[in-house]
Design an enzyme around this catalytic site. Sequence first.
Site, short mmCIF file in Angstrom:
data_model
loop_
_atom_site.label_atom_id
_atom_site.label_comp_id
_atom_site.label_asym_id
_atom_site.label_seq_id
_atom_site.Cartn_x
_atom_site.Cartn_y
_atom_site.Cartn_z
N GLU A 4 33.43 -14.44 -92.24
CA GLU A 4 33.99 -13.28 -92.16
C GLU A 4 33.43 -12.09 -93.03
OE1 GLU A 4 37.31 -16.13 -91.41
OE2 GLU A 4 35.34 -16.04 -92.34
N CYS A 40 40.49 -18.34 -93.62
CA CYS A 40 41.38 -19.07 -94.86
C CYS A 40 42.24 -18.24 -95.76
CB CYS A 40 40.20 -19.89 -95.64
SG CYS A 40 39.05 -18.63 -96.51
N TRP A 56 9.26 -50.08 -79.78
CA TRP A 56 10.42 -48.78 -79.51
C TRP A 56 10.87 -49.00 -78.18
CZ3 TRP A 56 12.36 -46.29 -83.56
CH2 TRP A 56 11.29 -46.02 -84.67
N THR A 95 20.27 -54.45 -89.69
CA THR A 95 19.22 -53.65 -89.37
C THR A 95 18.30 -53.34 -90.42
OG1 THR A 95 20.80 -52.61 -87.66
CG2 THR A 95 19.00 -51.45 -88.22
N ASP A 144 14.74 -54.00 -89.18
CA ASP A 144 13.87 -52.84 -88.98
C ASP A 144 13.42 -52.08 -90.16
OD1 ASP A 144 14.42 -53.59 -86.46
OD2 ASP A 144 16.04 -52.01 -86.10
N SER A 204 27.90 -57.00 -96.95
CA SER A 204 29.05 -57.66 -97.71
C SER A 204 28.73 -58.36 -98.67
CB SER A 204 29.50 -58.53 -96.58
OG SER A 204 30.41 -57.91 -95.63
N GLY A 221 23.50 -52.72 -85.52
CA GLY A 221 23.08 -53.85 -84.06
C GLY A 221 24.20 -54.37 -83.53
N LEU A 233 27.67 -55.47 -85.79
CA LEU A 233 28.24 -54.36 -86.51
C LEU A 233 28.75 -53.60 -85.47
CD1 LEU A 233 29.28 -52.90 -88.87
CD2 LEU A 233 27.00 -52.03 -89.60
#
Length: 365
Positions: free
Chosen positions: A56, A82, A177, A203, A207, A229, A299, A302
């Site tokens: 605005e 706002c 890929w 991952t 990777d 973890s 992966g 997860l």
Amino acid sequence: MSFSAADHGFMARALQLAQRGLYSTTPNPRVGCVMVRDGRIIGEGWHEQAGQPHAEAAAIAAIVGAGATALRATAYVTLEPCSHYGRTPPCADALIEAGVARVVAAMQDPNPLVAGQGLAKLAAAGIDVASGLLAAEATELNIGFVSRMTRGRPWLRLKVAASLDGKTALNNGVSQWITGPDARRDAHAWRARSCAVLTGIGTVKDDNPRLTVREVATTRQPLRVVIDSRLETPPDAAVLDGGNVLIAAAQDNPVRSAALQARGAEIVILPNSQGKVDLAALLQELGRRGINEVLAEAGTRLNGSLLREGCVDELLIYQAPILIGDAARGMFGLAELSDLAGVRRLNIIERRVVGADLRIRARLA
């Protein structure tokens, strides 16, 4: 409340302007504003990034910069103006001072600091106010901001690249890929609009991804989040390059922590009762940090955990026209079912061909 065809057109333009902040406004919402008088646009603006003028104020400044005023104009804004002081003054006050006659908002602000108070303030000043015009489109544009304001956690998209038979990697972990370059560029656009990109230690090991935005132009990089973890992330992992990394662990290890912190990573310890990272608590932590949208690129295991624990809001699946075979890794590590009554049902909200691949967006029913 009914709106005219002209109202729809001007709000559609405001939404187009808001889209310009798609990659840059976090943690703020994406907002556009169009100022109209006598059926003609006299000023436009959008919010570019936190700390800079809101839409605005930018639209009013554009009008003043052209040597005119916003007196008796109608302001079409994609989010309720706002009413509180943050990094910038209240937009409701700016519109009142500018002398606008009418304000049309696409949706009310879910922020408890606003939540209808902006429109009420405008109405108390004698301005004609209305809301709800193209509300669904405005909500989609800021779905992560709405999620954070109403649930205290970001909107999580789970991105998967898979073969037509639902495989994400060979059994030895090789996955690069599966999809083509067009699909990968498209995925980078989803990274760019996200406040954080999340992956798991599996991952990272398989990777060694960077998880940065490279295929589209952006003024910022998302926070990179690794769920690890036992703090097994190698100190030379590519994801640590350049900092801006958060590692969520279930247990501390002072030696490993020191090595990762020396590479610029921040570590949070969020254990659950099974000795894993508490994924729901992690999302709440990200919400407290102003994270609106998370893109998970992980992966099978997860992915399954995120689904089981109710953390996934949307699936972003790229399917390549290839077949890999049963021995390869699947999309989600979920428990075997003995009855189809236990399936997880989805609502497909979009199908699109991207290069040689198919992109499917779906939400849990």
